[in-house]
Design a protein around this motif. Structure first.
Motif, PDB file in Angstrom:
ATOM      1  N   ASP A 266       0.941  -1.194   0.134  1.00 34.70           N
ATOM      2  CA  ASP A 266      -0.020   0.047  -0.172  1.00 34.70           C
ATOM      3  C   ASP A 266       0.912   1.250  -0.090  1.00 34.70           C
ATOM      4  O   ASP A 266       2.083   1.196   0.125  1.00 34.70           O
ATOM      5  N   GLY A 267       0.445   2.572  -0.279  1.00 39.03           N
ATOM      6  CA  GLY A 267       1.046   3.499  -0.274  1.00 39.03           C
ATOM      7  C   GLY A 267       1.541   3.868   1.240  1.00 39.03           C
ATOM      8  O   GLY A 267       0.850   3.519   2.458  1.00 39.03           O
ATOM      9  N   PRO A 268       2.233   4.714   1.383  1.00 39.48           N
ATOM     10  CA  PRO A 268       2.687   5.391   2.733  1.00 39.48           C
ATOM     11  C   PRO A 268       1.505   5.681   3.555  1.00 39.48           C
ATOM     12  O   PRO A 268       0.551   6.655   3.104  1.00 39.48           O
ATOM     13  N   ARG A 269       1.606   5.439   4.911  1.00 38.97           N
ATOM     14  CA  ARG A 269       0.270   5.751   5.689  1.00 38.97           C
ATOM     15  C   ARG A 269       0.859   6.612   6.844  1.00 38.97           C
ATOM     16  O   ARG A 269       1.881   6.506   7.472  1.00 38.97           O
ATOM     17  N   GLY A 270       0.088   7.433   7.133  1.00 41.16           N
ATOM     18  CA  GLY A 270       0.384   8.515   8.081  1.00 41.16           C
ATOM     19  C   GLY A 270      -0.988   8.381   9.483  1.00 41.16           C
ATOM     20  O   GLY A 270      -2.014   8.306   9.028  1.00 41.16           O
ATOM     21  N   PHE A 271      -0.276   8.419  10.722  1.00 41.56           N
ATOM     22  CA  PHE A 271      -1.190   8.301  11.656  1.00 41.56           C
ATOM     23  C   PHE A 271      -1.048   9.838  12.495  1.00 41.56           C
ATOM     24  O   PHE A 271       0.237   9.900  12.858  1.00 41.56           O
ATOM     25  N   THR A 272      -2.159  10.366  13.008  1.00 40.06           N
ATOM     26  CA  THR A 272      -2.173  11.704  13.425  1.00 40.06           C
ATOM     27  C   THR A 272      -1.792  11.812  15.032  1.00 40.06           C
ATOM     28  O   THR A 272      -2.529  10.989  15.944  1.00 40.06           O
ATOM     29  N   VAL A 273      -0.985  12.720  15.385  1.00 39.19           N
ATOM     30  CA  VAL A 273      -0.530  12.785  16.841  1.00 39.19           C
ATOM     31  C   VAL A 273      -0.762  14.394  17.252  1.00 39.19           C
ATOM     32  O   VAL A 273      -0.898  15.224  16.039  1.00 39.19           O
ATOM     33  N   HIS A 274      -1.038  14.650  18.362  1.00 36.82           N
ATOM     34  CA  HIS A 274      -1.146  16.101  18.702  1.00 36.82           C
ATOM     35  C   HIS A 274       0.012  16.587  18.955  1.00 36.82           C
ATOM     36  O   HIS A 274       1.309  15.853  19.197  1.00 36.82           O
ATOM     37  N   MET A 275       0.157  17.852  19.033  1.00 37.79           N
ATOM     38  CA  MET A 275       1.597  18.565  19.155  1.00 37.79           C
ATOM     39  C   MET A 275       2.027  18.492  20.650  1.00 37.79           C
ATOM     40  O   MET A 275       3.136  18.153  20.924  1.00 37.79           O
ATOM     41  N   HIS A 276       0.940  18.699  21.620  1.00 39.56           N
ATOM     42  CA  HIS A 276       1.284  18.897  22.904  1.00 39.56           C
ATOM     43  C   HIS A 276       0.615  18.123  24.012  1.00 39.56           C
ATOM     44  O   HIS A 276      -0.684  17.863  23.484  1.00 39.56           O
ATOM     45  N   THR A 277       0.981  17.612  24.976  1.00 43.01           N
ATOM     46  CA  THR A 277      -0.035  16.883  26.100  1.00 43.01           C
ATOM     47  C   THR A 277       0.786  17.223  27.491  1.00 43.01           C
ATOM     48  O   THR A 277       1.647  17.521  27.527  1.00 43.01           O
ATOM     49  N   SER A 278      -0.529  17.274  28.348  1.00 46.37           N
ATOM     50  CA  SER A 278      -0.155  17.533  29.755  1.00 46.37           C
ATOM     51  C   SER A 278       0.179  16.226  30.312  1.00 46.37           C
ATOM     52  O   SER A 278       0.777  16.182  31.548  1.00 46.37           O
ATOM     53  N   ALA A 279      -0.130  15.115  29.713  1.00 47.86           N
ATOM     54  CA  ALA A 279       0.098  13.745  30.425  1.00 47.86           C
ATOM     55  C   ALA A 279       1.613  13.380  30.083  1.00 47.86           C
ATOM     56  O   ALA A 279       2.154  13.714  29.212  1.00 47.86           O
ATOM     57  N   SER A 280       1.979  12.370  31.080  1.00 43.76           N
ATOM     58  CA  SER A 280       3.372  11.980  30.837  1.00 43.76           C
ATOM     59  C   SER A 280       3.514  10.323  30.842  1.00 43.76           C
ATOM     60  O   SER A 280       4.380   9.707  31.383  1.00 43.76           O
ATOM     61  N   GLU A 281       2.316   9.748  30.063  1.00 42.81           N
ATOM     62  CA  GLU A 281       2.539   8.502  29.753  1.00 42.81           C
ATOM     63  C   GLU A 281       2.415   8.195  28.380  1.00 42.81           C
ATOM     64  O   GLU A 281       2.444   9.016  27.481  1.00 42.81           O
ATOM     65  N   PRO A 282       3.315   6.912  27.770  1.00 43.75           N
ATOM     66  CA  PRO A 282       3.634   6.835  26.730  1.00 43.75           C
ATOM     67  C   PRO A 282       1.949   6.897  25.661  1.00 43.75           C
ATOM     68  O   PRO A 282       1.158   6.501  26.156  1.00 43.75           O
ATOM     69  N   ALA A 283       2.148   7.246  24.417  1.00 48.79           N
ATOM     70  CA  ALA A 283       1.226   7.192  23.424  1.00 48.79           C
ATOM     71  C   ALA A 283       0.152   8.089  23.779  1.00 48.79           C
ATOM     72  O   ALA A 283      -1.023   7.700  23.372  1.00 48.79           O
ATOM     73  N   THR A 284       0.303   9.097  24.629  1.00 48.55           N
ATOM     74  CA  THR A 284      -0.843  10.255  24.849  1.00 48.55           C
ATOM     75  C   THR A 284      -1.095  11.074  23.850  1.00 48.55           C
ATOM     76  O   THR A 284      -1.860  11.958  23.941  1.00 48.55           O
ATOM     77  N   LEU A 285      -0.127  11.286  22.718  1.00 48.19           N
ATOM     78  CA  LEU A 285      -0.241  12.154  21.864  1.00 48.19           C
ATOM     79  C   LEU A 285      -1.207  11.805  20.582  1.00 48.19           C
ATOM     80  O   LEU A 285      -1.563  12.576  19.882  1.00 48.19           O
ATOM     81  N   LEU A 286      -1.453  10.394  20.463  1.00 50.13           N
ATOM     82  CA  LEU A 286      -2.161   9.917  19.439  1.00 50.13           C
ATOM     83  C   LEU A 286      -3.548  10.623  19.528  1.00 50.13           C
ATOM     84  O   LEU A 286      -4.368  10.667  20.666  1.00 50.13           O
ATOM     85  N   ALA A 287      -4.064  11.134  18.298  1.00 47.06           N
ATOM     86  CA  ALA A 287      -5.584  11.473  18.175  1.00 47.06           C
ATOM     87  C   ALA A 287      -6.557  10.267  18.183  1.00 47.06           C
ATOM     88  O   ALA A 287      -5.965   9.307  17.999  1.00 47.06           O
ATOM     89  N   ARG A 288      -7.662  10.450  18.646  1.00 46.42           N
ATOM     90  CA  ARG A 288      -8.834   9.420  19.048  1.00 46.42           C
ATOM     91  C   ARG A 288      -8.991   8.710  17.478  1.00 46.42           C
ATOM     92  O   ARG A 288      -8.992   9.593  16.541  1.00 46.42           O
ATOM     93  N   GLY A 289      -8.865   7.490  17.748  1.00 44.01           N
ATOM     94  CA  GLY A 289      -9.157   6.638  16.754  1.00 44.01           C
ATOM     95  C   GLY A 289      -8.150   6.191  15.826  1.00 44.01           C
ATOM     96  O   GLY A 289      -8.290   5.186  15.149  1.00 44.01           O
ATOM     97  N   GLN A 290      -6.919   6.662  16.157  1.00 44.11           N
ATOM     98  CA  GLN A 290      -5.772   6.343  15.287  1.00 44.11           C
ATOM     99  C   GLN A 290      -5.419   4.646  15.406  1.00 44.11           C
ATOM    100  O   GLN A 290      -5.144   4.219  14.483  1.00 44.11           O
TER     101      GLN A 290
END
Length: 175
Positions: free
Chosen positions: A132-156
Motif C-alpha cells: 500500500d502507499g505510505p500511511r500517516g497516523f495523527t498525533v497532537h503537538m502537546h500533552t500534559s500527560a506523561s504516559e506513553p502514547a498520549t499524543l495519539l489522536a482519537r481513533g488512530q
C-alpha cells in the motif's frame, strides 16, 4: 512471520506499530529497530516500518537530541532514545524480495509529512514490493500527560489495526 519495525520516542509510534501487528494477525510482532535484527528481517514475509515525522522526514541525530531536551507532560517523561534510529536501521536493511509497507506518526498540517515516504522509497530500493502507499497516523503537538502514547489522536489505533488487516489481505491476494 510478519513484523512491524518502529522508532518511537514517546510511545506513540510504538502503539501504532502494535495495532498494525494486531491487524496483521496471529504471529505478527511489533519490534523496535534494535530488536529487528537483519536475521529477523530476512526471515519475515511482511516488513512494515514506521517512525515519527521530524522536520518533514525521518528523525535525525540532531532531532533526537532535541527530543532529549523536551520531556513530555507534567511529569516530564523523557524521550526513549534506547533504540537505533530508523535511518540507521534502513541503511542496514537486508535486500531481497519481500512485502512491505511504511507509516509514520505526524501532526496535522503541511509540516507533518515525509517520514513514511522516505521509508517507502528505501524499502522499494531494497527490493520490497509495497502492499500500500505510505500511511500517516495523527498525533497532537502537546500533552500534559506523561504516559506513553498520549499524543495519539482519537481513533488512530483503530485505523492502524484496520490498515494492518488491509495489508494482510493484500499480501494474501499476491500469493
Amino acid at each position: 512471520m510478519d513484523i512491524v519495525v518502529f522508532e518511537s520516542l514517546y510511545g506513540n509510534t510504538a502503539a501504532v506499530a502494535a495495532a498494525i501487528a494486531d491487524g496483521l494477525g496471529e504471529g505478527a510482532r511489533a519490534l523496535t529497530t534494535s530488536e529487528a535484527t537483519p536475521e529477523i528481517v530476512a526471515a519475515a514475509r511482511i516488513v512494515v516500518a514506521g517512525a515519527p515525522v521530524h522536520a518533514m522526514s525521518l528523525p535525525t541525530t540532531a532531532s533526537r537530541e532535541s527530543a532529549r531536551s523536551k520531556p513530555q507532560g507534567a511529569d516530564r517523561m523523557p524521550a526513549d532514545l534506547g533504540h537505533m534510529p530508523m535511518r540507521e536501521w534502513l541503511a542496514a536493511l537486508p535486500r531481497g524480495p519481500r512485502l512491505g509497507a511504511a507509516f509514520d506518526t505526524r501532526v496535522r498540517g503541511p509540516l507533518g509529512h515525509g517520514a513514511s515516504k522516505a521509508i517507502a522509497h528505501t524499502l522499494e530500493a531494497d527490493g520490497f514490493t509495497l502492499l500500500d502507499g505510505p500511511r500517516g497516523f495523527t498525533v497532537h503537538m502537546h500533552t500534559s500527560a506523561s504516559e506513553p502514547a498520549t499524543l495519539l489522536a482519537r481513533g488512530q489505533l483503530d485505523l492502524a489495526r484496520e490498515w494492518g488487516t488491509h495489508l494482510r489481505e493484500r499480501a494474501g491476494s499476491l500469493v
